[in-house]
Write a protein that holds these residues in place. Structure first.
Motif, PDB file in Angstrom:
ATOM      1  N   ALA A  98       0.822  -1.204   0.000  1.00  0.00           N
ATOM      2  CA  ALA A  98       0.000   0.000   0.000  1.00  0.00           C
ATOM      3  C   ALA A  98       0.861   1.261   0.000  1.00  0.00           C
ATOM      4  O   ALA A  98       0.417   2.314  -0.454  1.00  0.00           O
ATOM      5  CB  ALA A  98      -0.936  -0.002   1.202  1.00  0.00           C
ATOM      6  N   GLU A  99       2.082   1.174   0.514  1.00  0.00           N
ATOM      7  CA  GLU A  99       2.957   2.342   0.535  1.00  0.00           C
ATOM      8  C   GLU A  99       3.238   2.836  -0.882  1.00  0.00           C
ATOM      9  O   GLU A  99       3.103   4.026  -1.174  1.00  0.00           O
ATOM     10  CB  GLU A  99       4.273   2.009   1.244  1.00  0.00           C
ATOM     11  N   SER A 100       3.638   1.928  -1.762  1.00  0.00           N
ATOM     12  CA  SER A 100       3.945   2.324  -3.128  1.00  0.00           C
ATOM     13  C   SER A 100       2.692   2.790  -3.863  1.00  0.00           C
ATOM     14  O   SER A 100       2.752   3.695  -4.701  1.00  0.00           O
ATOM     15  CB  SER A 100       4.613   1.170  -3.882  1.00  0.00           C
ATOM     16  N   ILE A 101       1.544   2.201  -3.541  1.00  0.00           N
ATOM     17  CA  ILE A 101       0.279   2.628  -4.150  1.00  0.00           C
ATOM     18  C   ILE A 101      -0.049   4.059  -3.731  1.00  0.00           C
ATOM     19  O   ILE A 101      -0.404   4.900  -4.568  1.00  0.00           O
ATOM     20  CB  ILE A 101      -0.865   1.676  -3.749  1.00  0.00           C
ATOM     21  N   LEU A 102       0.085   4.348  -2.438  1.00  0.00           N
ATOM     22  CA  LEU A 102      -0.212   5.691  -1.940  1.00  0.00           C
ATOM     23  C   LEU A 102       0.754   6.714  -2.530  1.00  0.00           C
ATOM     24  O   LEU A 102       0.339   7.810  -2.947  1.00  0.00           O
ATOM     25  CB  LEU A 102      -0.150   5.712  -0.417  1.00  0.00           C
ATOM     26  N   ILE A 103       2.031   6.387  -2.581  1.00  0.00           N
ATOM     27  CA  ILE A 103       3.008   7.314  -3.145  1.00  0.00           C
ATOM     28  C   ILE A 103       2.702   7.600  -4.610  1.00  0.00           C
ATOM     29  O   ILE A 103       2.616   8.758  -5.036  1.00  0.00           O
ATOM     30  CB  ILE A 103       4.442   6.753  -2.994  1.00  0.00           C
ATOM     31  N   ALA A 104       2.534   6.542  -5.401  1.00  0.00           N
ATOM     32  CA  ALA A 104       2.348   6.706  -6.848  1.00  0.00           C
ATOM     33  C   ALA A 104       1.121   7.545  -7.177  1.00  0.00           C
ATOM     34  O   ALA A 104       1.182   8.481  -7.987  1.00  0.00           O
ATOM     35  CB  ALA A 104       2.258   5.336  -7.511  1.00  0.00           C
ATOM     36  N   HIS A 105       0.000   7.246  -6.537  1.00  0.00           N
ATOM     37  CA  HIS A 105      -1.235   7.929  -6.892  1.00  0.00           C
ATOM     38  C   HIS A 105      -1.351   9.304  -6.242  1.00  0.00           C
ATOM     39  O   HIS A 105      -1.982  10.205  -6.809  1.00  0.00           O
ATOM     40  CB  HIS A 105      -2.430   7.038  -6.535  1.00  0.00           C
ATOM     41  N   LEU A 109      -1.986  12.854  -8.256  1.00  0.00           N
ATOM     42  CA  LEU A 109      -2.973  13.849  -7.837  1.00  0.00           C
ATOM     43  C   LEU A 109      -2.320  15.194  -7.565  1.00  0.00           C
ATOM     44  O   LEU A 109      -2.859  16.244  -7.915  1.00  0.00           O
ATOM     45  CB  LEU A 109      -3.708  13.359  -6.587  1.00  0.00           C
ATOM     46  N   LEU A 110      -1.152  15.158  -6.953  1.00  0.00           N
ATOM     47  CA  LEU A 110      -0.424  16.382  -6.644  1.00  0.00           C
ATOM     48  C   LEU A 110      -0.106  17.158  -7.927  1.00  0.00           C
ATOM     49  O   LEU A 110      -0.239  18.387  -7.981  1.00  0.00           O
ATOM     50  CB  LEU A 110       0.864  16.045  -5.893  1.00  0.00           C
ATOM     51  N   CYS A 130      17.494   2.291   3.817  1.00  0.00           N
ATOM     52  CA  CYS A 130      18.116   3.246   2.900  1.00  0.00           C
ATOM     53  C   CYS A 130      17.155   3.735   1.830  1.00  0.00           C
ATOM     54  O   CYS A 130      17.579   4.332   0.836  1.00  0.00           O
ATOM     55  CB  CYS A 130      19.354   2.628   2.249  1.00  0.00           C
ATOM     56  N   GLY A 131      15.847   3.485   1.984  1.00  0.00           N
ATOM     57  CA  GLY A 131      14.884   4.028   1.047  1.00  0.00           C
ATOM     58  C   GLY A 131      14.436   3.073  -0.031  1.00  0.00           C
ATOM     59  O   GLY A 131      14.204   3.491  -1.172  1.00  0.00           O
ATOM     60  N   THR A 132      14.292   1.816   0.301  1.00  0.00           N
ATOM     61  CA  THR A 132      13.871   0.814  -0.686  1.00  0.00           C
ATOM     62  C   THR A 132      12.540   1.178  -1.327  1.00  0.00           C
ATOM     63  O   THR A 132      12.336   0.965  -2.529  1.00  0.00           O
ATOM     64  CB  THR A 132      13.771  -0.573  -0.021  1.00  0.00           C
ATOM     65  N   ILE A 133      11.627   1.758  -0.549  1.00  0.00           N
ATOM     66  CA  ILE A 133      10.316   2.116  -1.072  1.00  0.00           C
ATOM     67  C   ILE A 133      10.427   3.185  -2.155  1.00  0.00           C
ATOM     68  O   ILE A 133       9.659   3.199  -3.123  1.00  0.00           O
ATOM     69  CB  ILE A 133       9.385   2.603   0.073  1.00  0.00           C
ATOM     70  N   TYR A 134      11.408   4.084  -2.033  1.00  0.00           N
ATOM     71  CA  TYR A 134      11.586   5.122  -3.050  1.00  0.00           C
ATOM     72  C   TYR A 134      12.157   4.546  -4.339  1.00  0.00           C
ATOM     73  O   TYR A 134      11.791   4.971  -5.433  1.00  0.00           O
ATOM     74  CB  TYR A 134      12.473   6.243  -2.506  1.00  0.00           C
ATOM     75  N   LYS A 135      13.055   3.591  -4.190  1.00  0.00           N
ATOM     76  CA  LYS A 135      13.575   2.898  -5.368  1.00  0.00           C
ATOM     77  C   LYS A 135      12.446   2.182  -6.096  1.00  0.00           C
ATOM     78  O   LYS A 135      12.340   2.246  -7.324  1.00  0.00           O
ATOM     79  CB  LYS A 135      14.655   1.898  -4.947  1.00  0.00           C
ATOM     80  N   ALA A 136      11.582   1.516  -5.328  1.00  0.00           N
ATOM     81  CA  ALA A 136      10.449   0.811  -5.928  1.00  0.00           C
ATOM     82  C   ALA A 136       9.463   1.764  -6.576  1.00  0.00           C
ATOM     83  O   ALA A 136       8.727   1.379  -7.496  1.00  0.00           O
ATOM     84  CB  ALA A 136       9.746  -0.027  -4.859  1.00  0.00           C
ATOM     85  N   SER A 137       9.439   3.013  -6.110  1.00  0.00           N
ATOM     86  CA  SER A 137       8.506   4.012  -6.637  1.00  0.00           C
ATOM     87  C   SER A 137       9.144   4.890  -7.712  1.00  0.00           C
ATOM     88  O   SER A 137       8.572   5.905  -8.102  1.00  0.00           O
ATOM     89  CB  SER A 137       7.993   4.901  -5.493  1.00  0.00           C
ATOM     90  N   ASN A 138      10.334   4.496  -8.174  1.00  0.00           N
ATOM     91  CA  ASN A 138      11.032   5.176  -9.280  1.00  0.00           C
ATOM     92  C   ASN A 138      11.525   6.579  -8.945  1.00  0.00           C
ATOM     93  O   ASN A 138      11.677   7.415  -9.843  1.00  0.00           O
ATOM     94  CB  ASN A 138      10.148   5.219 -10.531  1.00  0.00           C
ATOM     95  N   PHE A 139      11.765   6.846  -7.672  1.00  0.00           N
ATOM     96  CA  PHE A 139      12.476   8.065  -7.319  1.00  0.00           C
ATOM     97  C   PHE A 139      13.933   7.915  -7.759  1.00  0.00           C
ATOM     98  O   PHE A 139      14.460   6.806  -7.820  1.00  0.00           O
ATOM     99  CB  PHE A 139      12.460   8.288  -5.800  1.00  0.00           C
ATOM    100  N   LYS A 140      14.584   9.041  -8.038  1.00  0.00           N
ATOM    101  CA  LYS A 140      16.004   9.031  -8.356  1.00  0.00           C
ATOM    102  C   LYS A 140      16.796   9.344  -7.087  1.00  0.00           C
ATOM    103  O   LYS A 140      16.337  10.101  -6.231  1.00  0.00           O
ATOM    104  CB  LYS A 140      16.307  10.053  -9.454  1.00  0.00           C
ATOM    105  N   TYR A 141      17.979   8.770  -6.993  1.00  0.00           N
ATOM    106  CA  TYR A 141      18.790   8.877  -5.777  1.00  0.00           C
ATOM    107  C   TYR A 141      19.889   9.914  -5.959  1.00  0.00           C
ATOM    108  O   TYR A 141      20.573   9.941  -6.981  1.00  0.00           O
ATOM    109  CB  TYR A 141      19.390   7.512  -5.446  1.00  0.00           C
TER     110      TYR A 141
END
Length: 242
Positions: A98-105, A109-110, A130-141
């Protein structure tokens, strides 16, 4: 503004804008930090719900960066801004997916709500990973730095290092530094990882993108060498001004 998502394992979920007061209550009661920065947090807040339920099971809180005027990017829009994912919490009832779902959507909306928001920054606390959820959500490091915190051994309250030196809040300075002088404080450092998600193709970061970091988690206790006489002088002045 809201969006419905049909998921394979969680059923239908609803993500929508929620009041700042609700987001603040949920974060203070459930987030591991237990803290909310009134000056910067909660410009846009998104909650996640199950179908036909009024119970908010998680929030993503977007607000201003710590240093909004810092030149972290370039963009042709003079009103362009980068916000920060200040806080996020998801109930265990929904699970990690649900974390990646909430981030992506919430990012989608933002982007629709505020066209001037061209990117979102977030930091991963090394105490949790170290931010695995951000990697999964396609954030850049964009690299890491060390952050120092002080923990009150009596109360368990944790404060950023800057709350021991900032002069713009007498109450914060007095509370933390009296505890320091009494020997109630222990300090530790953690790695803090910076991630950025561009919302516009014309966004250009002034920071150098780096490969995702290897997994690491934890904190290290340290000794803080501080000028106790100067601290006492400032405390006396602040207390006299009350």
């Amino acid at each position: 503004m809201s969006v419905k998502i049909q998921t394979k394992n969680l059923g239908e979920l609803l993500i929508k804008l929620v009041d700042k007061s609700l987001a603040k209550e949920i974060i203070i009661n459930n987030h591991y930090s237990g803290k909310w920065n009134n000056s910067g947090f909660g410009l846009y807040n998104f909650g996640i719900y199950r179908e036909h339920s009024d119970e908010c099971l998680g929030v993503a809180v977007y607000g201003y960066t710590m240093h909004p005027k810092a030149k972290l990017f370039t963009h042709p829009n003079p009103d362009a801004k980068m916000l920060e994912l200040n806080r996020m919490w998801i109930s265990d009832e929904l699970g990690k997916n649900a974390e990646s779902i909430l981030i992506a959507h919430s990012l989608k909306l933002l982007k629709k709500i505020d066209k001037n928001v061209v990117a979102v920054q977030s930091f991963a606390d090394g105490r949790l990973g170290c931010g695995t959820i951000y990697k999964a959500s396609n954030f850049k490091y964009y690299g890491q730095h060390e952050t120092i915190f002080g923990r009150n051994k009596r109360t368990g309250e944790i404060n950023h290092q800057m709350n021991f030196t900032r002069m713009d809040s007498k109450s914060i300075y007095i509370r933390n530094n009296v505890g320091f002088l009494l020997g109630d404080m222990e300090f530790f450092k953690v790695d803090t990882y910076r991630y950025i998600f561009p919302l516009c193709k014309r966004f250009v970061s002034n920071l150098k993108q780096q490969p995702y970091p290897p997994y690491k988690k934890g904190a290290m206790l340290i000794q803080m060498d501080r000028n106790k006489e100067l601290i006492k002088e400032r405390l006396i002045k602040f207390i006299s001004d009350l």
